[in-house]
Design an enzyme around this catalytic site. Structure first.
Site, PDB file in Angstrom:
ATOM      1  N   THR A   1      -8.592  47.247  23.850  1.00  0.00           N
ATOM      2  CA  THR A   1      -8.309  47.056  22.425  1.00  0.00           C
ATOM      3  C   THR A   1      -9.320  47.791  21.546  1.00  0.00           C
ATOM      4  O   THR A   1      -8.940  48.459  20.577  1.00  0.00           O
ATOM      5  CB  THR A   1      -8.353  45.557  22.063  1.00  0.00           C
ATOM      6  OG1 THR A   1      -7.225  44.912  22.643  1.00  0.00           O
ATOM      7  CG2 THR A   1      -8.292  45.345  20.562  1.00  0.00           C
TER       8      THR A   1
ATOM      9  N   ASP B   1      -1.452  48.889  21.646  1.00  0.00           N
ATOM     10  CA  ASP B   1      -2.811  49.404  21.851  1.00  0.00           C
ATOM     11  C   ASP B   1      -3.014  50.064  23.212  1.00  0.00           C
ATOM     12  O   ASP B   1      -3.739  51.026  23.338  1.00  0.00           O
ATOM     13  CB  ASP B   1      -3.874  48.318  21.588  1.00  0.00           C
ATOM     14  CG  ASP B   1      -3.756  47.093  22.487  1.00  0.00           C
ATOM     15  OD1 ASP B   1      -2.676  46.874  23.074  1.00  0.00           O
ATOM     16  OD2 ASP B   1      -4.747  46.344  22.588  1.00  0.00           O
ATOM     17  N   HIS B   2      -2.343  49.528  24.254  1.00  0.00           N
ATOM     18  CA  HIS B   2      -2.529  50.074  25.608  1.00  0.00           C
ATOM     19  C   HIS B   2      -1.527  49.417  26.533  1.00  0.00           C
ATOM     20  O   HIS B   2      -0.790  48.521  26.115  1.00  0.00           O
ATOM     21  CB  HIS B   2      -3.956  49.850  26.115  1.00  0.00           C
ATOM     22  CG  HIS B   2      -4.428  48.424  25.944  1.00  0.00           C
ATOM     23  ND1 HIS B   2      -3.952  47.385  26.710  1.00  0.00           N
ATOM     24  CD2 HIS B   2      -5.290  47.862  25.065  1.00  0.00           C
ATOM     25  CE1 HIS B   2      -4.522  46.259  26.332  1.00  0.00           C
ATOM     26  NE2 HIS B   2      -5.330  46.507  25.320  1.00  0.00           N
TER      27      HIS B   2
ATOM     28  N   GLU C   1      -0.522  43.832  20.598  1.00  0.00           N
ATOM     29  CA  GLU C   1      -1.309  43.723  21.821  1.00  0.00           C
ATOM     30  C   GLU C   1      -0.481  44.041  23.073  1.00  0.00           C
ATOM     31  O   GLU C   1       0.587  43.466  23.281  1.00  0.00           O
ATOM     32  CB  GLU C   1      -1.914  42.311  21.927  1.00  0.00           C
ATOM     33  CG  GLU C   1      -2.740  42.069  23.183  1.00  0.00           C
ATOM     34  CD  GLU C   1      -3.924  43.014  23.325  1.00  0.00           C
ATOM     35  OE1 GLU C   1      -4.599  43.280  22.315  1.00  0.00           O
ATOM     36  OE2 GLU C   1      -4.157  43.504  24.449  1.00  0.00           O
TER      37      GLU C   1
ATOM     38  N   HIS D   1      -1.169  39.031  25.661  1.00  0.00           N
ATOM     39  CA  HIS D   1      -2.335  39.532  26.400  1.00  0.00           C
ATOM     40  C   HIS D   1      -2.294  38.982  27.815  1.00  0.00           C
ATOM     41  O   HIS D   1      -1.877  37.845  28.031  1.00  0.00           O
ATOM     42  CB  HIS D   1      -3.613  39.067  25.696  1.00  0.00           C
ATOM     43  CG  HIS D   1      -4.861  39.741  26.180  1.00  0.00           C
ATOM     44  ND1 HIS D   1      -5.405  39.501  27.416  1.00  0.00           N
ATOM     45  CD2 HIS D   1      -5.656  40.662  25.589  1.00  0.00           C
ATOM     46  CE1 HIS D   1      -6.489  40.238  27.558  1.00  0.00           C
ATOM     47  NE2 HIS D   1      -6.671  40.955  26.462  1.00  0.00           N
TER      48      HIS D   1
HETATM   49  C1  GP9 Z   1      -9.766  40.104  22.007  1.00  0.00           C
HETATM   50  C2  GP9 Z   1      -8.592  40.979  22.031  1.00  0.00           C
HETATM   51  C3  GP9 Z   1      -8.307  41.501  23.420  1.00  0.00           C
HETATM   52  O1  GP9 Z   1     -10.289  39.740  20.797  1.00  0.00           O
HETATM   53  O2  GP9 Z   1      -8.514  41.888  21.020  1.00  0.00           O
HETATM   54  O3  GP9 Z   1      -8.852  42.710  23.730  1.00  0.00           O
HETATM   55  P1  GP9 Z   1      -8.463  43.502  25.079  1.00  0.00           P
HETATM   56  O4  GP9 Z   1      -8.777  42.586  26.238  1.00  0.00           O
HETATM   57  O5  GP9 Z   1      -6.994  43.834  25.034  1.00  0.00           O
HETATM   58  O6  GP9 Z   1      -9.301  44.706  25.070  1.00  0.00           O
HETATM   59 MN    MN Z   2      -5.659  44.927  23.851  1.00  0.00          MN
END
Ligand code: GP9
Ligand code: MN
Length: 714
Positions: free
Chosen positions: A309, A486-487, A260, A426
């Site tokens: 995500t 992911d980003h 993440e 996150h």
């Molecule tokens: C939530 C998580 C976060 O279940 O995968 O997603 P994001 O905010 O990074 O798109």
């Molecule tokens: Mn994410």
């Protein structure tokens, strides 16, 4: 209050109308300058920015002028005013998290993500936000105390019409100026930032509504013939597998680890604490990155937009882009037909598949989407023991997440395709206050940046513990483990504060630097082979699926994929961003400016050759994105017959009571069961998972923190 003289003008309807229009304009301008990063860089653009709220504000409020009845007219005016404020403010809050504006699709899909987003909304609020609403109280008091009196004389229809006409005229002028400064604004829709910068929030929202309606039509009108063009693109674009690597990981389990918000700059990064001592942020992931058994990529870019995500998941599992606005998962993911990795591996190679994620199953609409992707199992938050201590607003923390996943993982039949979606790293990267506390916080003016390193370090340890388990249980040798960021974790608007930590001058930080920050790690770890190393190819998440498939011995030629195998000799060095920008080894196109990578400077007057090259690159990017959009928005894969895949029925998938079903399957298969549990003579491997807190790994940190605490108490 008694002595406050309110000018007589405000006691007329038009005067009151003028006041509201002025306030609304001021709120918009306030948001422009304090919240949104619109890239305004010339006098004319500033001018356009200043006038662009006027037209729509006048237009909307003027509706109330046509109402003759006094109270109804005032009520309508205030109501419109209220709605416009809400729209503006919702955009302000949304922008803080997504660096983007709210679209109709976001609103339509909002219910599905609301559960998760609501938790972080509070974090996104500031005290100064009261400025957007304080006037309602003042207006209510002024009206209540009759400081502002209602004007009983209706506005003449002719006058109302004149105001509306004025609004339309101002809008035309605005649009004319905008088109002169940036031609093709509406036809090409470069980005939402541009639309807001040139036309304002209201006009953007209206424009978006029209567009949304049109895209719904696209799906309805798509026909099998539309596949032809897509197939042409795909076969032209297809990059043949490299013999050296094809099938290298054949029949191995796939274990995806979703890192993440991890950016490439974290790789090998050391954070200096206040004593000048350096702390490696991700020692374990760094060791994997540099391991001979790992194919690592250091010019790999994320390609997500507001779907974050979920966009990354769309890209990694399908080699298709998410949408340019909103989340593809929520808008189309629960409806469309796919040629996703779990389904292909199941039909071609007999893989079972599972996703593990310790958050509500409906976040990003996952519980529907995964059925369409063909995931056999989805272990969402309901399969985990999630409580206040071990979780935060996005779900279960990574260490307990991996630990608690083992009880399910060990029962999967091999080979399997699995994905572990970690989440602790996150936004808002909150500081741990429990036994996980201790990794230093950075010291910048931005709390978000400060916390980022500690949560990344936590993720790193969680991944290491998981690897230790894989080795202990024996799964490791039969698996290929793929890790990807992911980003971005730090959004563009915050990067200036990050600059110094990267040894850069924040005053010289620009869009070129922002573009380079979009790199994320991508690593394919194949135990037992030593052909890996750090590969400098330029690519992005869209390229991940064909790369992995070829390693697994599945040729992607007949599937509709937008990416190319990164290990293929035919791979083109380019990473397209979702908004049409791109990066190649030589050029960076970001926020409408093209830069020379060698100097990092904008190319002011390109040579003819440069112009031609850049145009060709841009055409490639546009073609890739357009083709992807055709496939996703028209749901074209429902017409694709060349894949050889049997259609799947999402209704056949059910994510309730998975554990019972897995156990039953093991029993039915008896000796033929290939789960690690069966291979371990029906003994659980759960105990082989070892986990420790940060302070257990670093007892001296705990002591130090305890000492500090004691001192504070004294
Ligand atoms: C939530 C998580 C976060 O279940 O995968 O997603 P994001 O905010 O990074 O798109
Ligand atoms: Mn994410």
């Amino acid at each position: 209050m008694k002595n406050i003289k309110i000018p007589n003008l405000l006691n007329t309807r038009l005067g009151f109308f003028g006041l509201l229009a002025l306030l609304l304009w001021a709120k918009n301008i306030f948001a422009y300058f304090t919240e949104f990063n619109l890239g305004v860089d010339s006098a004319i653009q500033y001018f356009i920015l200043l006038i662009n709220p006027i037209a729509t504000t006048l237009f909307l409020l003027s509706i109330a002028l046509y109402i003759r009845r006094t109270k109804a007219s005032y009520f309508a005016m205030l109501f419109i005013y209220f709605l416009a404020t809400i729209l503006l403010f919702a955009n302000v809050a949304y922008y803080r998290e997504f660096t983007d504006f709210i679209t109709i699709n976001t609103i339509l899909g909002a219910g599905k993500v609301a559960g998760g987003l609501a938790g972080s909304t509070l974090e996104l609020l500031k005290f100064s936000d009261l400025l957007y609403f304080i006037d309602f109280i003042i207006l209510a008091v002024a009206l209540g105390m009759k400081k502002i009196r209602l004007d009983k004389r209706p506005v003449r229809a002719r006058t109302a019409l004149a105001v509306t006409a004025l609004a339309v005229m101002v809008f035309s002028g605005n649009l004319f100026l905008a088109e002169t400064d940036r031609s093709g604004l509406l036809t090409r829709t470069f980005s939402r930032d541009y639309l807001v910068k040139y036309l304002g929030i209201n006009a953007f929202t209206a424009y978006d509504a029209v567009q949304t309606y049109q895209t719904t039509q696209v799906r309805a009108q798509a026909s099998p013939n539309d596949m032809d063009e897509v197939e042409d693109y795909v076969s032209d674009h297809y990059a043949e597998p490299n013999d050296e690597y094809f099938g290298m990981a054949e029949d191995k389990n796939v274990i995806y680890i979703h890192l993440e918000s991890v950016q490439q700059f974290l790789i090998d990064y050391e954070l200096e604490d206040e004593n000048g001592e350096k702390h490696e942020v991700m020692p374990f992931i760094n060791s994997l990155f540099h391991d001979d058994s790992t194919f690592s990529f250091d010019n790999f870019f994320h390609q997500v937009a507001a779907g974050k995500t979920s966009d990354a998941e769309t890209l990694m599992d399908n080699s298709l882009f998410g949408l340019n606005q909103g989340s593809f998962f929520t808008q189309f993911g629960g409806k469309n037909t796919f040629e996703s990795a779990p389904n292909i591996l199941n039909q071609e190679k007999g893989y079972d598949s599972a996703v593990f994620h310790g958050n509500a199953g409906n976040f990003w609409n996952r519980n529907e989407v995964y059925k369409h992707f063909g995931y056999d199992y989805f272990f969402d938050g309901s399969y985990y023991d999630v409580n206040d201590e071990n979780s935060f607003q996005y779900g279960l923390h990574d260490k307990p997440f991996f630990e608690q996943s083992i009880q399910y993982l060990e029962h999967l039949q091999q080979p399997f395709y699995s994905k572990f979606v970690a989440v602790s790293n996150h936004y808002p990267y909150a500081e741990f206050t429990d036994e996980e506390a201790g990794f230093p916080q950075a010291n910048t003016p931005d709390e978000t940046i400060n916390g980022y390193f500690a949560t990344a370090n936590y993720l790193d340890t969680a991944v290491e513990e998981f690897f230790d388990y894989l080795k202990e249980s024996g799964l490791y040798d039969d698996s290929v483990i793929v890790l990807y960021g992911d980003h971005y974790g730090i959004s563009d608007g915050r990067n200036e504060n990050l600059a110094e930590l990267l040894g850069k001058d924040s005053s010289e930080w620009d869009e070129y630097d922002n573009a380079q920050m979009q790199r994320v790690p991508y690593m394919i770890h194949i135990p037992g082979q030593d052909k890996g190393g750090v590969n400098h190819t330029y690519g992005g998440e869209v390229d991940a699926m064909p790369t992995l498939m070829h390693l697994l011995g599945v040729d992607t030629e007949n599937y509709i994929q937008m990416g190319q195998d990164l290990l293929s000799d035919e791979h083109q060095d380019i990473a397209a961003f979702r908004n049409g920008s791109f990066v190649t080894p030589d050029y960076t196109n970001y926020s409408g400016t093209v830069y020379d990578n060698e100097t990092g400077e904008a190319i002011e007057s390109p040579t003819e050759e440069q112009e031609a090259t850049i145009k060709e690159l841009q055409d490639n990017v546009n073609k890739q994105l357009e083709t992807s959009d055709k496939v996703t928005q028209g749901d074209l894969l429902r017409f694709h017959t060349g894949s050889g895949l049997d259609p799947i029925d999402p209704n056949d998938y059910d994510y309730q009571d998975i554990d019972e079903r897995l156990h039953k399957k093991e029993e039915e298969l008896g000796d033929k069961s290939t789960s690690i549990y069966s291979e371990n003579d029906d003994e659980s491997t759960v105990d082989e998972y070892e986990t420790k807190t940060y302070q257990e790994y670093n007892p001296e940190v705990r002591e130090q923190l305890e000492e500090e605490e004691n001192e504070n108490e004294e």
